[in-house]
Design a protein around this motif. Sequence first.
Motif, PDB file in Angstrom:
ATOM      1  N   GLY A  37      -3.453  12.323  12.067  1.00 27.54           N
ATOM      2  CA  GLY A  37      -3.687  11.916  13.443  1.00 27.54           C
ATOM      3  C   GLY A  37      -3.154  10.544  13.793  1.00 27.54           C
ATOM      4  N   VAL A  38      -2.091  10.102  13.145  1.00 27.85           N
ATOM      5  CA  VAL A  38      -1.503   8.798  13.461  1.00 27.85           C
ATOM      6  C   VAL A  38      -0.148   9.014  14.122  1.00 27.85           C
ATOM      7  CG1 VAL A  38      -2.660   7.676  11.535  1.00 27.85           C
ATOM      8  CG2 VAL A  38      -0.362   8.589  11.211  1.00 27.85           C
ATOM      9  N   ALA A  39       0.320   7.971  14.839  1.00 32.21           N
ATOM     10  CA  ALA A  39       1.648   8.010  15.441  1.00 32.21           C
ATOM     11  C   ALA A  39       2.632   7.480  14.408  1.00 32.21           C
ATOM     12  CB  ALA A  39       1.676   7.153  16.700  1.00 32.21           C
ATOM     13  N   LEU A  40       3.377   8.380  13.773  1.00 32.23           N
ATOM     14  CA  LEU A  40       4.247   7.991  12.664  1.00 32.23           C
ATOM     15  C   LEU A  40       5.665   8.467  12.932  1.00 32.23           C
ATOM     16  CD1 LEU A  40       3.305   8.043   8.936  1.00 32.23           C
ATOM     17  CD2 LEU A  40       5.510   8.981   9.621  1.00 32.23           C
ATOM     18  N   THR A  41       6.639   7.599  12.654  1.00 33.20           N
ATOM     19  CA  THR A  41       8.038   7.951  12.852  1.00 33.20           C
ATOM     20  C   THR A  41       8.824   7.772  11.559  1.00 33.20           C
ATOM     21  OG1 THR A  41       8.695   5.708  13.495  1.00 33.20           O
ATOM     22  CG2 THR A  41       7.958   7.202  15.249  1.00 33.20           C
ATOM     23  N   LEU A  42       9.953   8.494  11.480  1.00 32.58           N
ATOM     24  CA  LEU A  42      10.893   8.352  10.377  1.00 32.58           C
ATOM     25  C   LEU A  42      12.262   8.011  10.956  1.00 32.58           C
ATOM     26  CD1 LEU A  42      10.047  11.499   8.182  1.00 32.58           C
ATOM     27  CD2 LEU A  42       9.125   9.190   7.968  1.00 32.58           C
ATOM     28  N   ALA A  43      13.018   7.196  10.226  1.00 27.43           N
ATOM     29  CA  ALA A  43      14.361   6.833  10.674  1.00 27.43           C
ATOM     30  C   ALA A  43      15.239   6.539   9.469  1.00 27.43           C
ATOM     31  CB  ALA A  43      14.303   5.612  11.596  1.00 27.43           C
ATOM     32  N   THR A  44      16.527   6.754   9.654  1.00 29.51           N
ATOM     33  CA  THR A  44      17.518   6.335   8.663  1.00 29.51           C
ATOM     34  C   THR A  44      18.440   5.327   9.329  1.00 29.51           C
ATOM     35  OG1 THR A  44      19.155   8.025   9.253  1.00 29.51           O
ATOM     36  CG2 THR A  44      17.463   8.648   7.657  1.00 29.51           C
ATOM     37  N   ASP A  45      19.391   4.793   8.596  1.00 24.81           N
ATOM     38  CA  ASP A  45      20.341   3.868   9.209  1.00 24.81           C
ATOM     39  C   ASP A  45      21.163   4.558  10.286  1.00 24.81           C
ATOM     40  OD1 ASP A  45      19.514   1.771   7.698  1.00 24.81           O
ATOM     41  OD2 ASP A  45      21.189   1.834   6.280  1.00 24.81           O
TER      42      ASP A  45
END
Length: 834
Positions: free
Chosen positions: A204-212
């Motif tokens: 239930g958290v606001a979580l993001t993933l990113a790469t370069d």
Amino acid sequence: MSGASPRVGIVAVSHSRPLAEAAVALALEMVAGDPPPIAIAAGTPDGGTGTDAVRVSEAILEVGAGGAGVVVLMDLGSAVMSAEMALEFVADPELRVRLISAPFVEGLLAAIVRAAGGADLDAVATEALAALRPKSEQLGDAAADDDQRAVDDPGDRADAPPAAAGDLASAAPPPAIAEAVVRNVAGLHARPAAVIAGLVAERGVALTLATDAKGPVDATSPIGIAVLGAGPGTRVRIAATGAGAAAAVEEVRALIESGFGEELAELAELDVAPAEVQPAAHPSHETPSHPLGVSSGRVVGPVAVMVHAADEPDPAVRIPADARYGAATRLREAMLAVAGEMHATAQMLSGQRRDVLVATAAIAADPALHRAAEALVRDEGATPERAVWVELGRTAAQYRELGGRMAERVTDLVDVRDRIIARLTGVERPGVPERDHPFILVADDLAPVDTVGLDPECCLAIVTEQGGPTSHTAILARELGLPAIVGAAGATALADGTVVLVDGDTGELIVQPDEGARATATGVITLPPFEGPGQTADGHRIVLGANVGAPRDIRRAVERGAEGVGLFRTEFCFLDRTREPSVDDQVAAYREVFAAFVGSRVVVRTLDAGSDKPLPFLTSDDEPNPALGVRGYRTSRRDPEVLDAQLRAIARAADAEQADAWVMAPMIATVAEATEFVARARAAGNRTVGVMIETPAAAFVADELCAVVDFVSIGTNDLSQYTMAADRMSGELAHLADPWQPAVLRAIRLIGEAGTRSGTPVGVCGEAAADPALAPVLVGLGVTSLSMAARAITAVGAIVSSATLAQCRTAAEAACAATDPAAARAAAREALAT
């Protein structure tokens, strides 16, 4: 509160009954006096996870009898759809019902407390909707909404504006940040993406993933994660906000770094820039330049052609503004319904078939896809089916651009698209053709839902025009043991019934093969029946039997040359009954199996009720952990007569026929249980009595067990589950519940050594017995009989007969000395090759 005014009723709709009961119990602790009417509509009748619209409607009527109205709270996903559908079953037009989007636990607490105090329907609904405000204000992670209001029933909200979806990418700087390096060879493909999305949704958290190169993306979106294209060596930045952000970030970091239990890449320097360690971009394998064999076997048979694709919805059609909210709601319901169907099918499977289908279901349930498609409907007036076509088309283009494994997943996206469109338009989606004879399935490509339902007894092989070596078609064909070719351009132009030869090793596809070519077919299905006796190259006897789960399996076992039945599952006599079958009914069923194996061994397992096989007259439906509860032999303590009656029926059936009947009990953990069972079985007239070893406890006392029984049989499915503490029904833990795990092999070795010392026969009747590569290892560990699905007998018999007992023992020791399943397989293979 006799004589008091009626109070608002509360209904809790959840996928999990234990969750709903715990939430209600927590709320009731806050109620000083009498609670309001409360009903729980949660879980499935068999104790599983799910929701039921009929039960929800019954709950609404149950608590709404007072006339004050009903507030319904739902946990997530299809619970909303079930609740909305339930309103159609509620025939009382005077009953006021409100489905509200309040947080499940906090909302229940607020609603129950407020209703207990006599508040009216509006006040109860408003209080529940505002339940998160104190927490939000305390943590400062979101602005409290002073204008929250109750949501009325569907008839009063047809034109209500939908809540805007938050944009995680533009949120305030997150307080929790970490980096992880992708280590598995396949990268963040569909299954890892679904695992991450599921974990983040639970937290239930606001979580993001990113790469370069890409992102950030919402980590509850499997599609978003997959299109990052994060291959081995890629550094992924993880960021989160909200309560529990730091813990969630660490969980996701550890998950990515673990490699998801898959094969790990050999990255020499993980601390260099991602661009320096990522493999060069490779072209899409969506359509190989020539046919490619992806699953071993060489078979001949007639083709059954399957071609499916939804027609493109008309882009010119527009929905009036006043109907768009309803259309968007209908779209979301269709997406969730498709996801629910796929997930329900997945729960009946195991291994990679389950993993693949769960990952595909996650596409249909992807919240980012929902938001994008619904926005097309609301903002542009696109039809729901057009919105799905456009959004999944965009995603498919991104997958193709990434190439390799991701391009091979385009079929999964197209299948999800077509299923949603079919549901929206009321058109039945084409599936695998039905034939009254065995066939070779030919298709442009196969989606996971198509492949997992294939019956290997009917489908001889698979040929597709699309796909690649790591496509889901290839993965699932290998698990099903079906020869398969992908990239066979023009295959769907073949006429139904055309005879072809398929070689899943070389990729060879011969249309109308001559007699000479047909004679070269060596696949499992087309091999001649096994001709015993089963033995190693130097004559060491190994009995090769079949597993039989119902009388219909007898024919297959006989046709394939089984030397008997190593596992006769008797549950078919008891399932789908509200009371146990009579002794006479059981005798008739058992005699049918015994009659087919005159003079051969038939090992009968007594009723293995409990866990995934509940029986209303014998097992409890509220055990917190059924796999560790009252199952198998343990049920006889609850009702001894059920087992004793079965033992009498087995003895009577054996006396009436000429099979060599053996009887064994499942789920034996102690020597005392074994001793007790032997006495009961012999008292009922059974002569050869044994037990199943499925727990580490039984393996540790194998010497003592062998001293009191006539034989033992190893259930490798459960032995793997209990040794590794990994639910064998969990796709996420499939890599642990693997019979090649050295710990499992060493447990089998303990049992085999005990059997050798005492001269006690040791059988294996779990799925491990059907693995040709593992069979010599089991023989080397001391196993004297193997029982499996009938179609696997020929292949297992061939590999066993190709090795000497000394080679089997060397392979067994090498596998046991390994540190992981992959190393164990490699060590055994090398030992057998020398």
